[in-house]
Scaffold this motif. Structure first.
Motif, mmCIF file in Angstrom:
data_model
loop_
_atom_site.group_PDB
_atom_site.id
_atom_site.type_symbol
_atom_site.label_atom_id
_atom_site.label_comp_id
_atom_site.label_asym_id
_atom_site.label_seq_id
_atom_site.Cartn_x
_atom_site.Cartn_y
_atom_site.Cartn_z
ATOM 1 N N GLY A 1 52.978 2.678 -32.527
ATOM 2 C CA GLY A 1 51.867 1.843 -32.965
ATOM 3 C C GLY A 1 52.231 1.236 -34.302
ATOM 4 N N CYS A 2 51.740 0.027 -34.539
ATOM 5 C CA CYS A 2 52.091 -0.618 -35.809
ATOM 6 C C CYS A 2 51.140 -1.769 -36.093
ATOM 7 C CB CYS A 2 53.528 -1.135 -35.751
ATOM 8 S SG CYS A 2 53.794 -2.317 -34.425
ATOM 9 N N GLY A 3 51.347 -2.415 -37.207
ATOM 10 C CA GLY A 3 50.524 -3.560 -37.546
ATOM 11 C C GLY A 3 50.642 -3.905 -39.013
ATOM 12 N N GLN B 1 41.777 10.835 -31.344
ATOM 13 C CA GLN B 1 42.714 11.917 -31.619
ATOM 14 C C GLN B 1 41.981 13.247 -31.595
ATOM 15 O OE1 GLN B 1 44.344 10.777 -35.407
ATOM 16 N NE2 GLN B 1 45.529 9.112 -34.521
ATOM 17 N N GLN C 1 50.083 7.679 -45.693
ATOM 18 C CA GLN C 1 50.033 6.300 -46.206
ATOM 19 C C GLN C 1 49.323 6.180 -47.547
ATOM 20 O OE1 GLN C 1 48.640 3.194 -43.619
ATOM 21 N NE2 GLN C 1 50.007 3.744 -41.939
ATOM 22 N N PHE D 1 43.433 1.223 -39.063
ATOM 23 C CA PHE D 1 44.105 1.057 -40.361
ATOM 24 C C PHE D 1 45.051 -0.136 -40.406
ATOM 25 C CE2 PHE D 1 47.105 3.818 -38.131
ATOM 26 C CZ PHE D 1 46.237 4.683 -37.445
ATOM 27 N N VAL D 2 45.101 -0.913 -39.323
ATOM 28 C CA VAL D 2 45.908 -2.140 -39.347
ATOM 29 C C VAL D 2 45.118 -3.310 -38.764
ATOM 30 C CG1 VAL D 2 48.271 -1.244 -39.382
ATOM 31 C CG2 VAL D 2 47.017 -1.289 -37.228
ATOM 32 N N ALA E 1 52.845 -1.370 -41.367
ATOM 33 C CA ALA E 1 52.982 0.077 -41.176
ATOM 34 C C ALA E 1 53.289 0.330 -39.715
ATOM 35 C CB ALA E 1 51.691 0.790 -41.566
ATOM 36 N N PHE E 2 53.996 1.417 -39.488
ATOM 37 C CA PHE E 2 54.214 1.819 -38.093
ATOM 38 C C PHE E 2 54.256 3.338 -38.024
ATOM 39 C CE2 PHE E 2 58.456 1.354 -39.917
ATOM 40 C CZ PHE E 2 59.066 2.543 -39.546
ATOM 41 N N GLY E 3 53.935 3.851 -36.849
ATOM 42 C CA GLY E 3 54.041 5.293 -36.638
ATOM 43 C C GLY E 3 54.788 5.500 -35.336
ATOM 44 N N SER F 1 50.245 9.116 -40.435
ATOM 45 C CA SER F 1 49.553 8.042 -41.159
ATOM 46 C C SER F 1 48.790 8.609 -42.355
ATOM 47 C CB SER F 1 48.580 7.302 -40.239
ATOM 48 O OG SER F 1 49.257 6.782 -39.122
ATOM 49 N N HIS G 1 48.350 12.772 -37.407
ATOM 50 C CA HIS G 1 49.420 11.771 -37.449
ATOM 51 C C HIS G 1 49.991 11.708 -38.862
ATOM 52 C CE1 HIS G 1 45.885 8.696 -38.133
ATOM 53 N NE2 HIS G 1 45.889 9.676 -39.000
ATOM 54 N N GLN H 1 56.203 12.920 -35.829
ATOM 55 C CA GLN H 1 56.125 11.463 -35.936
ATOM 56 C C GLN H 1 56.897 11.024 -37.171
ATOM 57 O OE1 GLN H 1 52.043 10.174 -36.326
ATOM 58 N NE2 GLN H 1 51.737 10.111 -34.111
ATOM 59 N N GLU I 1 56.245 7.987 -40.037
ATOM 60 C CA GLU I 1 55.467 6.866 -40.509
ATOM 61 C C GLU I 1 56.370 5.950 -41.330
ATOM 62 O OE1 GLU I 1 52.554 7.141 -39.418
ATOM 63 O OE2 GLU I 1 51.465 5.488 -40.344
ATOM 64 N N PHE J 1 44.113 -0.002 -33.905
ATOM 65 C CA PHE J 1 44.165 1.112 -34.855
ATOM 66 C C PHE J 1 43.376 0.653 -36.080
ATOM 67 C CE2 PHE J 1 48.180 0.987 -32.521
ATOM 68 C CZ PHE J 1 48.203 2.244 -31.949
ATOM 69 N N ARG K 1 47.740 18.099 -32.384
ATOM 70 C CA ARG K 1 46.527 17.649 -31.693
ATOM 71 C C ARG K 1 46.120 18.676 -30.662
ATOM 72 N NH1 ARG K 1 47.196 11.160 -30.970
ATOM 73 N NH2 ARG K 1 48.098 10.861 -33.040
#
Ligand code: DAH
Length: 336
Positions: free
Chosen positions: A280-282, A164, A183, A260-261, A303-305, A180, A178, A218, A220, A258, A204
């Protein structure tokens, strides 16, 4: 003034009082003050006459004169304050300026504003998630490196930081890259089980083109509970897409990295004969839960973004992301 009695004192008092009452400017009031209490003033000369008063009466008259003088001066000062106030009010009235701009003719005929398309989509998503038992939470746009990276299991030496392109402030903060970043803030504040969504603006340092903007939105999402699996995640995301687009949108899960997941996925959606990267998620990385003060032995989460800007573009068939932040009225009016 050689002769003095109670009547003459009273008379001069009444005269001066009347004069004060009738005066309407500070200048006139000052002139009256001098002509009454100045060296050669009328009241002053009355006082001078005191020495000619019979000795047995002098004390009584003296006291009365002093008292009268005090009363008159008080009255005079009061009047001065009143005039001053009036003067200021008058000036304020005179100097009032209209700070509003005349509105353009073009705007007048269609003067009802409208919500930005990204706000429309955000509100819709919030409503869907509120119905599903989620709360809407928020976080700062100027964020610490800690919440934007570290607490998401991205230490400063980690190559994932390069995923990023980040704007740094010279005080060591970042413009959040993001949502995120919200979180761990949410985990710190709320006790599990919890379900949150956090929409917001992100930044960004991008090279701009039809699909890249330096400023975008975004949303989250995160759910923490005793047992949370990938099927929960898929269920909520499918529901979201169905509600937004009004039909069952075909999706595909791909493994995605990612920090964080774990496991992490990217979800693509099928639009107009193509797979489009959607989000993105996980499952929340145990380390992230721990950063948020939550026992990862007892709790799990997903979590997802989701790219709100991208979703908005798909929803309204906008072909260039730069329209969204462009501030062009012709573009925006289409959504009123
Ligand atoms: N924050 C990621 C990004 O902006 C998107 C994302 C991926 C968010 C995976 C998540 C997640 O919550 O689990 O690229």
């Amino acid at each position: 003034m050689g002769y003095m009695d109670l009547d003459s004192i009273n008379k001069i008092k009444l005269t001066i009082e009347n004069q004060i009452s009738n005066i309407s400017s500070i200048k006139d009031l000052e002139e009256l003050r001098i002509s009454s209490f100045g060296k050669k003033g009328s009241f002053t000369s009355l006082m001078k006459g005191l020495k000619e008063v019979r000795e047995d009466k002098r004390k009584e008259f003296g006291a009365l004169l002093n008292k009268t003088k005090k009363e008159l001066e008080y009255f005079l000062n009061e009047k001065r304050e009143k005039l001053k106030k009036e003067k200021i009010l008058k000036e304020l009235k005179k100097e009032w300026i209209d700070v509003t701009l005349p509105i353009y003719e073009e705007t007048k005929t269609n003067s009802v504003g409208s919500l930005h398309p990204e706000s429309l989509v955000r509100e819709e998503l919030e409503k869907i998630f509120l119905r599903l038992g989620f709360s809407v939470v928020d976080g700062p746009e100027v964020e610490s490196e800690y919440y934007n990276f570290e607490a998401l299991n991205v230490p400063s030496s980690h190559p994932a930081r390069d995923m990023q392109d980040t704007f740094f402030t010279n005080l060591g903060s970042v413009l959040r890259t993001h949502t995120s970043s919200i979180q761990v803030r949410a985990l710190e504040k709320l006790d599990p089980p919890l379900r949150i969504v956090a929409p917001g603006r992100c930044y960004r340092c991008e090279r701009l083109d039809a699909s890249h903007e330096h400023t975008f939105y975004q949303m989250e999402g995160m759910m923490v509970d005793k047992v949370v699996s990938v099927s929960h995640l898929v269920y909520f995301l499918k529901t979201l897409l169905r509600e937004i687009f009004g039909y069952e949108v075909k999706i595909r899960l791909r493994p995605g990295y990612f920090p964080f997941v774990e496991p992490g996925f990217e979800i693509d959606t099928w639009f107009n004969g193509k797979w489009l990267e959607m989000l993105g998620c996980g499952l929340v990385h145990p380390k992230v839960l721990e950063y948020g003060g939550i026992d990862s032995g007892k709790w799990q989460g997903f979590a997802f973004g989701i790219g709100l800007s991208r979703l908005t573009m798909l929803r309204y068939q906008i072909d260039d992301i730069r329209h969204l932040q462009g501030g062009n009225l012709k573009f925006l009016k289409q959504f009123s």
